[in-house]
Scaffold this active site. Structure first.
Site, PDB file in Angstrom:
ATOM      1  N   ARG A   1       0.885  -1.167   0.000  1.00 49.93           N
ATOM      2  CA  ARG A   1       0.000   0.000   0.000  1.00 49.93           C
ATOM      3  C   ARG A   1       0.922   1.216   0.000  1.00 49.93           C
ATOM      4  NH1 ARG A   1      -5.400   1.256   1.949  1.00 49.93           N
ATOM      5  NH2 ARG A   1      -5.500   3.330   2.894  1.00 49.93           N
TER       6      ARG A   1
ATOM      7  N   HIS B   1      -7.291   1.610  -6.534  1.00 53.19           N
ATOM      8  CA  HIS B   1      -7.557   0.827  -5.316  1.00 53.19           C
ATOM      9  C   HIS B   1      -8.386  -0.406  -5.694  1.00 53.19           C
ATOM     10  CE1 HIS B   1      -7.884  -0.212  -1.259  1.00 53.19           C
ATOM     11  NE2 HIS B   1      -8.633   0.766  -0.772  1.00 53.19           N
TER      12      HIS B   1
ATOM     13  N   GLN C   1     -10.469  -2.749  -3.046  1.00 47.05           N
ATOM     14  CA  GLN C   1     -11.716  -2.179  -2.558  1.00 47.05           C
ATOM     15  C   GLN C   1     -12.864  -2.472  -3.513  1.00 47.05           C
ATOM     16  OE1 GLN C   1     -12.542  -0.374   0.422  1.00 47.05           O
ATOM     17  NE2 GLN C   1     -14.519  -0.962  -0.443  1.00 47.05           N
TER      18      GLN C   1
ATOM     19  N   ASP D   1     -17.166   8.907  -1.513  1.00 50.17           N
ATOM     20  CA  ASP D   1     -15.895   8.764  -0.801  1.00 50.17           C
ATOM     21  C   ASP D   1     -15.592  10.105  -0.135  1.00 50.17           C
ATOM     22  OD1 ASP D   1     -13.575   7.693   0.196  1.00 50.17           O
ATOM     23  OD2 ASP D   1     -12.604   7.382  -1.742  1.00 50.17           O
TER      24      ASP D   1
ATOM     25  N   CYS E   1     -16.349   3.437   0.940  1.00 51.40           N
ATOM     26  CA  CYS E   1     -15.256   2.535   1.323  1.00 51.40           C
ATOM     27  C   CYS E   1     -14.768   2.763   2.751  1.00 51.40           C
ATOM     28  CB  CYS E   1     -14.104   2.640   0.328  1.00 51.40           C
ATOM     29  SG  CYS E   1     -13.271   4.242   0.299  1.00 51.40           S
TER      30      CYS E   1
ATOM     31  N   ARG F   1     -14.009  -6.779   2.309  1.00 49.58           N
ATOM     32  CA  ARG F   1     -12.582  -6.634   2.001  1.00 49.58           C
ATOM     33  C   ARG F   1     -11.838  -7.911   2.399  1.00 49.58           C
ATOM     34  NH1 ARG F   1     -10.148  -1.603   1.839  1.00 49.58           N
ATOM     35  NH2 ARG F   1      -8.259  -2.801   1.431  1.00 49.58           N
TER      36      ARG F   1
END
Length: 308
Positions: free
Chosen positions: A107, A134, A137, A225, A266, A294
């Site tokens: 990450r 991402h 996700q 988001d 998310c 996830r």
């Protein structure tokens, strides 16, 4: 080498295999203690390196727990521990790490760190997030939508707010899974043209609509988001709030979507900014199923990478 770097770089049949296996693995855990191991231990004897240049809650916990449930072990490293690219090259770090571990999840900020790591690694590399995309996700989001509403193919997804890295991966998924996506937000924050073009080339209808109410009309799924990141200055936060306020997801906006439309985020969310608590905690919200998924989606990604 079977890396999981981005959704548009993975064959649609493999993506479908990952989603289906994630659903099966989740179902197999029904009623079991959260710490209980899976019946099958596909990662037994495997060591997985989890590298975090960028802080994380969900990514760190879900990958760590997922590896342990499947019988493997984790080595968790921060950017400070490793000093990636400072003194030792990313390429040399990848070569060394490949001698110690069976799988690397990273990450990071800069996409080039991910790509160089994968280029020189002798073990699979998973994109846990970059500033640009991402994918893990979105695999969780697809899993979540389909367990509530069935196949996502042909559905209308609406992204509200900032065309950020999560939005980019949603565009990748639109092309690979066959759904349409409408972006609604200020022009300054439009998603990358390259990714819009990729989705359109794959046959998805991608629409840019400035009027949030028009954008959400007949939506099957509405996604938001955060408007700001932890690294934004106070002045930048204020500018973004002013630009994005018309795109807040609230009850009035959700009323334009289909009656059975779902809402996703998310997380972490800034309640009463990009979305109201009424929506987050309302009957259309599946944000905590999304967060749980996830774990299951990433377990399936790891198994796919390792061929187990």
């Amino acid at each position: 080498m079977t890396h999981f770097l981005d959704i548009h770089k993975t064959d649609p049949s493999d993506l479908r295999q990952i989603i289906d296996q994630a659903a099966q693995m989740k179902a197999a855990r029904t009623g079991r203690p959260k710490g209980a191991p899976d019946d099958t231990q596909p990662l037994a004897g495997r060591m997985v390196a989890l590298i975090f240049e960028k802080p994380s809650t969900r990514t760190r916990v879900s990958f760590d727990v997922g590896v342990r449930q499947m019988g493997g072990e984790t080595l968790v490293l921060s950017g400070k521990d490793m000093q990636l690219g400072h003194g030792e090259t990313i390429a040399d770090t990848a070569r060394v790490m490949s001698r110690y571990v069976d799988l690397i999840m990273i990450r990071t900020f800069d996409e080039t760190v991910l790509t160089e790591m994968s280029e020189y690694s002798d073990v699979p590399v998973i994109n846990g997030l970059t500033d640009r995309t991402h994918p893990c996700q979105i695999m969780a989001d697809i899993l979540t939508y389909e367990e509530h509403r069935g196949p996502i193919k042909g559905k209308k997804v609406v992204w509200t707010g900032d065309g950020n890295n999560v939005c980019s991966s949603f565009l990748h998924a639109a092309g690979q899974f066959g759904f349409d996506l409408t972006f609604t937000g200020p022009a300054q924050l439009d998603p990358e043209e390259e990714f819009v073009g990729l989705a359109r080339k794959a046959g998805s209808t991608i629409t840019i609509e400035r009027d949030a109410a028009k954008a959400v009309a007949d939506a099957d799924l509405v996604v938001a988001d955060t408007w700001v990141s932890m690294h934004d200055s106070q002045s930048s936060k204020e500018r973004r709030h002013n630009m994005l306020r018309p795109y807040q997801v609230n009850d009035a906006l959700m009323a334009h979507a289909k009656p059975d439309a779902l809402f996703m985020h998310c997380l972490p969310a800034h309640r009463e900014e990009e979305v109201t608590s009424a929506v987050m905690d309302g009957p259309q919200s599946v944000i905590f199923d999304e967060a749980e998924n996830r774990l299951h989606a990433q377990k399936a990604v790891m198994r796919w990478c390792l061929g187990v």
